[in-house]
Structure formats: structure tokens, C-alpha cells
Design an enzyme around this catalytic site. Structure first.
Site: not given
Length: 309
Positions: A217, A219, A222, A248-249
Site C-alpha cells: 500500500s 497510501g 495506490g 487499508g482494510d
């Protein structure tokens, strides 16, 4: 059924204020409470996408009862949490509505005794029998062995259930060595794991340590994914401003849903990035803006190739 594991479940409390300033009193304009912990956030997004989800982990005390009461009102999510004598933690998110910034305060979680850990492992093995995939998410509560995720990865692999690992630090390092199907660190977690701050190099290093697929990830920039079949980069069309808690989840939910639906990797990443960005537009983790998600699906740019990464 998709299984999500949240060993350190939480009651997520979000305060919205006009401006966060140190050393002063603040008037809260809005308060929301939701079942929390990474795996529970993942589960709510999966359920919103139409998947059947079972959640497991630990729950205890008055806070744990509040979590379970709210889960009962969440369509598509089945509660298989294991009771413990300690109290489920709370997490506090303070959202500054002027700047859009979020300050997070996370309690450590209950002390888990050996008998409770053994009870969870037995329940986990039973749940795997009907699981199409499993996600192992978040921090470890006190008392749980630091190698817990490594053992849970091996148990899932022995049951032929694809497993995604989303954690950090030493639990991530040990878990990667157990060869999970997917790991999803952020850029800082990946750098800590591999010692490399170059995302491309770091994903290759993480694969050499045991992960079959690494999805990093980045941020607002992408996701970057690499496995034996290729490497891809998925980028949103623009930076989205809002509350990043839970983004992120939602990406994990996108990856898991794409896995069980047998989507090609570019489509999995497109879904994951669109869900992540659409989550930033909502006030609480575990939710996403459905209209924005549908729009973003057609705007995500995916580059890469299907050669060996």
C-alpha cells in the site's frame, strides 16, 4: 464463506471536532461507534460487496458486548468471536473537520492467557473447514505469542485455504516466513521488514522471504503488487481528502473478494484501490461511499505486465 481474524478486536469511537489544538478543551460535534479492529472493518466491507463473512478473534467485558451487539445488526456478518476474561480495547479517532486530519489513539487490548489462546486455535481450525479464504489482520493482544500469525498461516495452508496476512513488525516477519498467499504491508511496514525503501526492491525481497504475492500500500498513490506471474501498479485518478482510517482494510476486502471471485490481478487491484479511496470519503472505517466506488472503478490506472516479478 470468507473468514476474517481480528485477534485484537476493538470498539472504534470517532470524535469529530472543528479544529484539534493541543492543551485546550474541545467540543465534539459528532460521535460514532463501530465494531473495530482491522478484520472487522474488512468484514463489513466484504458484506457490503455481497459476500458471506464470518469474524473471529477475541471479545470480552462490557466493550466486547457492545461490539457483539453491533455485529448482530450488520447484515452478512456472522459473529464467531471467542470470549475472554479481559476487556476488549477501545480505539479513539479524532477527526479535525477543518483540515481533514485524523489523530488515532489505540489501547493495547486484553491479556490473553494460554487457555484462551488454545480455545481460539481450536475454533479457528473448525471455521477453516467452511472457509473459501481467510484474512489475518492487525496487532496481537498481550499474551498472544509473537509467532501466532505464522502458526495460523500454516494451519490455513494445511487446510488448503488461501490466506492473506495484514500485520506489522515481528508478527509480520515471522508470518511471511510461513509462506502466506498474500501479504499487504504499507510502505513503512514493508521497509521495516526488508530494510529497503524502494518499493519495487522491497516487494521482491518480501517474496524471497516467503510471501507468494506482496501487495504494498502506497497510501494516496495506490497499490503495487508482485508475484511469480508479474507485477502491477494501480493508481487512483486523484488524491482523495477525508478520513484515511480503514482505507487499508477496504483494500484488503477488495483483494479478498477478487481472490474468491477468481478475478485477474489487474481487476483485483482496481477494486482494492477504488474501495480504499471510497473509504476515505466516509467518516468511519469499515464503510465506503458506494457511488464514489462505482465511479472510481472506471478511473483507476493499472500498469504492469504478466512477466515474472
Amino acid at each position: 464463506m470468507i473468514l476474517t481474524v481480528t485477534l485484537n478486536t476493538a470498539l472504534d469511537i470517532t470524535y469529530r471536532i472543528r479544529s484539534l489544538r493541543p492543551h485546550t478543551s474541545h467540543r465534539v460535534t459528532e460521535v460514532t461507534e463501530r465494531p473495530g479492529g482491522k478484520g472487522l472493518n474488512v468484514a463489513r466491507v466484504l458484506a457490503a460487496l455481497g459476500h458471506e463473512v464470518t469474524v473471529t478473534g477475541f471479545t470480552g467485558g462490557a466493550t466486547g458486548r457492545a461490539v457483539q451487539e453491533q455485529l448482530m445488526c450488520t447484515p452478512g456478518v456472522v459473529d464467531a468471536l471467542v470470549p475472554v476474561t479481559g476487556s476488549t480495547r477501545r480505539t479513539i479517532a479524532v477527526v479535525d473537520t477543518t483540515t481533514g486530519d485524523t489523530t488515532q489513539l489505540n489501547e493495547p487490548g486484553p491479556e490473553i492467557v494460554p487457555a484462551e489462546w488454545a480455545a481460539f486455535q481450536e475454533a479457528y481450525e473448525v471455521l477453516l473447514r467452511s472457509a473459501s479464504a481467510v484474512a489475518l489482520c492487525g496487532s496481537l493482544p498481550p499474551g498472544v505469542p509473537v509467532g501466532a500469525y505464522a502458526g495460523l498461516v500454516r494451519t490455513a495452508r494445511a487446510a488448503a485455504v488461501p490466506v492473506l496476512l495484514d500485520t506489522s513488525g515481528e508478527p509480520l516477519r515471522r508470518g511471511v516466513a510461513a509462506r502466506p498467499d498474500i501479504v499487504k504491508p504499507n510502505a513503512d511496514e514493508l521497509a521495516e521488514l526488508t530494510g529497503s525503501h524502494d518499493p519495487l526492491q522491497a516487494t521482491r525481497d518480501a517474496r524471497r522471504r516467503g510471501a507468494h504475492t506482496v501487495v504494498a500500500s502506497l497510501g494516496p498513490e495506490g497499490l503495487l503488487a508482485a508475484n511469480a506471474d508479474g507485477r502491477w501498479r494501480a493508481t487512483p485518478p486523484r488524491r482523495v481528502h477525508g478520513n484515511p482510517t480503514g482505507a487499508g482494510d477496504s483494500a484488503v476486502a477488495g483483494l479478498l473478494s477478487g481472490l474468491v471471485e477468481h478475478l485477474p490481478w489487474p481487476d483485483r487491484l482496481t477494486r482494492a484501490v477504488a474501495l480504499s479511496a471510497a473509504t476515505v470519503l466516509t467518516p468511519t472505517a469499515g464503510e465506503f461511499d458506494h457511488a464514489a466506488y462505482e465511479t472510481l472503478l472506471d478511473q483507476i490506472a493499472v500498469t504492469g505486465d504478466a512477466t515474472a516479478a
